[in-house]
Design an enzyme around this catalytic site. Structure first.
Site, PDB file in Angstrom:
ATOM      1  CB  VAL A  42      -0.915   0.028   1.241  1.00 56.08           C
ATOM      2  CG1 VAL A  42      -1.771   1.290   1.245  1.00 56.08           C
ATOM      3  CG2 VAL A  42      -1.786  -1.220   1.299  1.00 56.08           C
ATOM      4  CB  CYS A  43       2.238   3.627  -1.974  1.00 55.16           C
ATOM      5  SG  CYS A  43       1.529   3.656  -3.636  1.00 55.16           S
ATOM      6  CB  ALA A  44       0.221   8.243  -1.266  1.00 57.36           C
ATOM      7  N   GLY A  70      -0.843   4.303  -5.284  1.00 61.28           N
ATOM      8  CA  GLY A  70      -0.716   3.082  -6.051  1.00 61.28           C
ATOM      9  C   GLY A  70       0.389   3.114  -7.086  1.00 61.28           C
TER      10      GLY A  70
END
Length: 375
Positions: free
Chosen positions: A72-74, A76
């Site tokens: 998961v990141c801010a 994608g």
């Protein structure tokens, strides 16, 4: 074979179905600490991307080898690079959350609450990543939408799928934690837009006044939606009683907490209204009414059927904020223990009044972060 990206809808359904989920969140530590994906069966590990790039081998022992890993990141983007690094290091069953936290924040998951006595249906839309709840009441091919989020396409698509025409749109109050889609949805569907006039702090558009005692009929007079004035979160906060079964409390009463009175900077002025609503006005109603709030604060508030709801009498027995007998003690609890205010709440209020028109990217940025409407 590489795993397909995980969509936010798939993640939401995994969480609601209580499936085991392992998330590798590669955002900065401060961002993760302030707002992360939660769930009863969610295990989450925060390893910032810069740290991951410097040593995947150090991270591998912390990862499971018996279940999928979702990065998961801010937005994608960085997560795709992280997946490549992990796969090159021999990590298997790893993919990323498509759209990242931005997409997670915007996802709406419709859950059926009940069949109504008159033959209609009631649906709750969970915005799990933000803790927002909105509603669709359906009867005889007509629909009413309550406290719509800005992703109005979700309500329009839902109505089309169910063969419904949106006839009424309600906002229970002037929202400060998220951008309302109510007026836009009403305009795009030629629906009647209802708004409490006491919250009109200079709205730039017309609306039908949602006043205490107003009755709105849905369908062939199948379902009645009745307005019940309930100030405290805002001076105009108005609850809705649906089909004499459900009490939509807006941001006044939640399952495990109560609404905060300070988002317009008037905590001292509105705290007494809040107490009167909670300790007097709601007591006048049938205690068999099922409370449907517009927010939830903890994933534990989601029931096994995927809904957030509880009978009014149960809340009077179990909600700690409804057990404070002394009015002065209540005042101190509410005004002295307020959490940080929602991100960009003043800009959000102005947007909801029509006083500013941020673009879509600005709207997303304004809503970043958790729900902070409760005391």
């Amino acid at each position: 074979m590489a795993m397909e990206p995980l969509t936010v809808k798939e993640l939401a359904q995994k969480i609601l179905n209580k499936e085991d989920v392992f998330l590798l969140d590669i955002r900065k530590e401060d961002d993760y600490e302030g707002w992360a994906i939660e769930g009863e069966t969610v295990q989450s590990l925060n390893i910032p991307f810069t740290q991951l790039k410097n040593g995947v081998e150090d991270v591998k022992p912390k990862l499971p080898n018996d279940q999928p890993i979702y990065v998961v990141c801010a937005k994608g983007i960085s997560s795709q690079n992280a997946v490549e690094l992990l796969e090159e290091a021999g990590v298997q069953d790893v993919t990323y959350l498509k759209g990242g936290m931005t997409a997670w924040s915007e996802h709406l998951e419709p859950v059926k609450v009940a069949n109504l006595k008159g033959g209609g249906e009631l649906y709750q839309f969970l915005r799990i990543g933000k803790g927002c709840l909105s509603y669709v009441v359906a009867a005889d091919g007509e629909a009413a939408v309550i406290d719509a989020n800005r992703m109005i396409g979700e309500y329009k698509s839902f109505a089309e799928e169910k063969g419904l025409t949106i006839k009424h749109v309600f906002d229970t109050h002037l929202h400060a934690d998220h951008i309302s889609g109510g007026k836009t949805l009403a305009d795009e569907t030629d629906a009647n837009y209802w708004f409490p006039p006491k919250d009109d702090e200079g709205l730039t558009f017309d609306y039908s006044p949602l006043k205490d005692g107003t009755d709105v009929q849905l369908g062939n007079q199948t379902v009645t939606i009745s307005a019940f004035y309930s100030p405290g979160h805002t001076i105009g906060s108005t609850s809705l009683i649906v089909d004499q079964q459900f009490l939509m409390t807006g941001d006044i009463l939640f399952v495990e907490s109560i609404g905060r009175p300070d988002l317009a900077g008037k905590a001292d002025a509105w705290v007494d209204d809040l107490r009167k609503t909670l300790y007097d006005r709601y007591k006048e109603l049938s205690q068999e009414l099922i409370v449907l709030p517009s927010h939830f604060g903890k994933m534990e508030e989601i029931n096994d059927d995927g809904t957030v709801q509880a009978k009014l009498d149960e809340l009077y027995s179990n909600n700690d904020r409804l057990q404070v007998k002394d009015a002065e003690e209540f005042r101190h609890i509410v005004t002295d223990n307020l959490p940080p205010q929602p991100n960009s709440h003043e800009q959000i209020r102005k947007t909801n009044m029509g006083k500013q028109e941020p673009d879509q990217d600005e709207r997303r940025e304004m809503e970043v972060g958790p729900n902070r409407c409760a005391v």
